[in-house]
Every structure is written in C-alpha cells, then in structure tokens.
Enzyme design. Structure first.
Site, mmCIF file in Angstrom:
data_model
loop_
_atom_site.group_PDB
_atom_site.id
_atom_site.type_symbol
_atom_site.label_atom_id
_atom_site.label_comp_id
_atom_site.label_asym_id
_atom_site.label_seq_id
_atom_site.Cartn_x
_atom_site.Cartn_y
_atom_site.Cartn_z
ATOM 1 N N HIS A 193 0.722 -1.362 -0.200
ATOM 2 C CA HIS A 193 0.053 -0.012 0.043
ATOM 3 C C HIS A 193 0.813 1.395 -0.006
ATOM 4 C CE1 HIS A 193 -3.064 2.753 2.271
ATOM 5 N NE2 HIS A 193 -3.768 2.447 0.986
ATOM 6 N N ASP B 228 0.174 -1.855 4.656
ATOM 7 C CA ASP B 228 1.388 -1.095 4.596
ATOM 8 C C ASP B 228 2.600 -1.977 5.019
ATOM 9 O OD1 ASP B 228 -0.594 0.862 4.357
ATOM 10 O OD2 ASP B 228 -0.722 1.239 6.828
ATOM 11 N N GLU C 32 -4.178 4.104 -8.714
ATOM 12 C CA GLU C 32 -5.483 4.606 -8.143
ATOM 13 C C GLU C 32 -5.651 6.032 -8.554
ATOM 14 O OE1 GLU C 32 -6.482 4.572 -3.874
ATOM 15 O OE2 GLU C 32 -8.205 5.810 -4.505
ATOM 16 N N LYS D 36 -6.666 9.137 -7.757
ATOM 17 C CA LYS D 36 -6.917 9.782 -6.663
ATOM 18 C C LYS D 36 -7.397 11.389 -7.008
ATOM 19 C CE LYS D 36 -6.561 8.582 -2.910
ATOM 20 N NZ LYS D 36 -7.506 7.892 -2.210
ATOM 21 N N HIS E 249 -1.112 11.292 -2.149
ATOM 22 C CA HIS E 249 -2.415 10.692 -1.765
ATOM 23 C C HIS E 249 -3.263 11.898 -1.309
ATOM 24 C CE1 HIS E 249 -5.157 9.297 1.373
ATOM 25 N NE2 HIS E 249 -5.427 8.314 0.602
ATOM 26 N N ASP F 258 -1.003 6.130 -5.406
ATOM 27 C CA ASP F 258 -2.149 7.147 -5.719
ATOM 28 C C ASP F 258 -1.635 8.086 -6.809
ATOM 29 O OD1 ASP F 258 -4.042 6.331 -3.543
ATOM 30 O OD2 ASP F 258 -2.351 6.753 -2.372
HETATM 31 O O1 G3P Z 1 -6.627 1.277 -2.905
HETATM 32 C C1 G3P Z 1 -6.865 1.037 -1.926
HETATM 33 C C2 G3P Z 1 -6.650 2.230 -0.915
HETATM 34 O O2 G3P Z 1 -5.395 2.950 -1.033
HETATM 35 C C3 G3P Z 1 -7.818 3.140 -0.786
HETATM 36 O O3 G3P Z 1 -7.678 4.069 0.220
HETATM 37 O O4 G3P Z 1 -7.308 6.251 1.041
HETATM 38 O O5 G3P Z 1 -5.493 4.572 1.075
HETATM 39 O O6 G3P Z 1 -6.179 5.815 -0.960
HETATM 40 P P1 G3P Z 1 -6.641 5.193 0.444
HETATM 41 CA CA CA Z 2 -4.824 4.680 -2.488
#
Ligand code: G3P
Ligand code: CA
Length: 231
Positions: free
Chosen positions: A10, A220, A103, A105, A51, A39
């Site tokens: 992550h 993580d 992702e 974002k 992020h 992200d």
């Molecule tokens: O993609 C899973 C997770 O990363 C989504 O939440 O806030 O960590 O980007 P966040």
């Molecule tokens: Ca994410």
C-alpha cells in the site's frame, strides 16, 4: 489451480518508508509484495504520486497540492529526502518485477494515465490494475481502452457496486476491511469478480481475510501478509 493470494504493497510499503515515494516502492518489492499500489493526481500536465489534497502531512510543504506548480512540488521533501515521484518514474522503478495498481485519486487523471500506459507499449496488462472511488473516471478509462483492467473502490460493498462492476467489466471490487462480509465476497465471486481488501495490517485481520476467501489485500506491511501466506 487456486490463484495466489495477492500481496499489494500500500503506497509502496508505507509502514516502513515514506508513502508513495520510490523508496517506499523499492521497499515493498524488496519485502516480496507482488503488486504495488500508488495514488496519482494531476498537476499541470504531469501525474504525480501523492495521496492527500494537502502537502502538510507528508512533505515539508504547506497548502493545497493543486495550488503548486510541478516545479515547486519537485523541490519538496516527501520524507527521508525523497521527491514526490511521477508515474513515469514509478514505471521505471518497478520494471517488470511486480504488478502496478494505479489509483486515480485526483480529478482529470483518467486520460493522462491512459496516455502514459500507452506510452509504455511493452507493459503487460496482466500486471496492471487501474482503480478509483471516482467511478466516472473509470468509465472514461474504459472508453479510452476497454482492455485496461479496472477495479471500483468502495468503502461499503453494495448491490449497486456489483451492478456497476458488471456494466464496466471490472476485474475486481476493492472494499474496506471495516465493511467486507463473506456474503459480499460470495456474491462478487459468483459474478466472476475478484475482491481486494484495504488496508489490512494486523496479522489477525490478514488471517481472517484469507479465511474469508478474498483474493488479496492492500497492506502497509507486505512482509506481514507474506508471513501469513506461508503458514
Ligand atoms: O486502493 C486501496 C486504498 O489505497 C484506498 O484508500 O485512502 O488509502 O487511497 P486510500
Ligand atoms: Ca490509495
């Protein structure tokens, strides 16, 4: 044969290194993650790996990311002397070693992301997953290239999420650890969808997700996931 349980680092391996930096991504790979999640947000014509909306938590800068120039952002320290990376730098760093979950974002990231994927004409789509909470952006990716594997991100799983997943041909639905249920996992699997769960850090939760039959987790601490997989 059963598919391997996916260990997705992550934001790289943010339990060990500053999130969404090349250092964190290298650490995730070193620890044995088979996929890396990052992200992306758009700044000017660039895609940066970041992020938050604000710079304050993870850099020595202040204020909104969207109000900075790309050049200013690149001067910031994103932790342990790391710069905020670009998506291109992430592609270079991972090479062919792991899968990449991008992702979306920030707003307006679908088109530049697809352009950058296409620029890497050697990139195997089996090692690619584009995800977002912003479903219209995933729809845009699908219009631009229907072959790109997609995953909808949802906090709470729902029937509506399953309907959208079918309509857009998602590969996976990614849901929060807090809300995932065995009923949802079963329903998603019956539709041929994978279920990936975020963010799973505690060994007990990792074991619980494995027994629930989900297809992988974002963590993580990829090392903890791999330790649990070997048991
Ligand atoms: O993609 C899973 C997770 O990363 C989504 O939440 O806030 O960590 O980007 P966040
Ligand atoms: Ca994410």
């Amino acid at each position: 044969m059963a598919r391997p349980f996916l260990c997705i680092g992550h934001r790289g391996a943010m339990g060990h290194e500053p999130e969404n930096t090349l250092r964190s991504i290298r650490k995730g790979i070193e620890l044995g993650a088979t996929w890396i999640e990052i992200d992306v947000q758009r700044v000017e014509e660039q895609l940066v790996v970041f992020h938050d909306e604000r710079l304050d938590r993870t850099t020595n800068g202040r204020g909104l990311l969207a109000e900075q120039s790309f050049a200013e952002l690149r001067k910031l320290d994103a932790g342990r002397g790391e710069r905020i990376p670009t998506l291109e730098e992430v592609f270079e760093t991972i090479g062919e070693r792991v899968g990449l979950n991008i992702e979306l974002k920030g707003p307006e990231t679908a088109e530049p992301t697809v352009r950058r994927i296409h620029a890497r004409d050697d990139f195997d789509y089996k090692r690619l997953l584009v995800s977002s909470f912003d479903i219209p952006q995933l729809r845009r990716v699908h219009e631009l290239d229907a072959e790109i594997p997609l995953a909808g991100l949802y906090s709470r799983p729902s029937k509506e999420a399953l309907r959208t997943a079918t309509a857009l041909g998602f590969l996976a639905i990614n849901v929060s650890l807090r809300h995932v249920t065995s009923e949802f996992v079963k329903a998603a699997h019956e539709q041929g969808l994978q279920v990936l769960v975020y963010t799973v850090n505690e060994p007990d939760d990792i074991a619980r997700m494995m027994s629930l039959g989900v297809d992988g987790v974002f963590s993580d601490y990829p090392d903890r996931v791999l330790r649990a997989s070997r048991k």
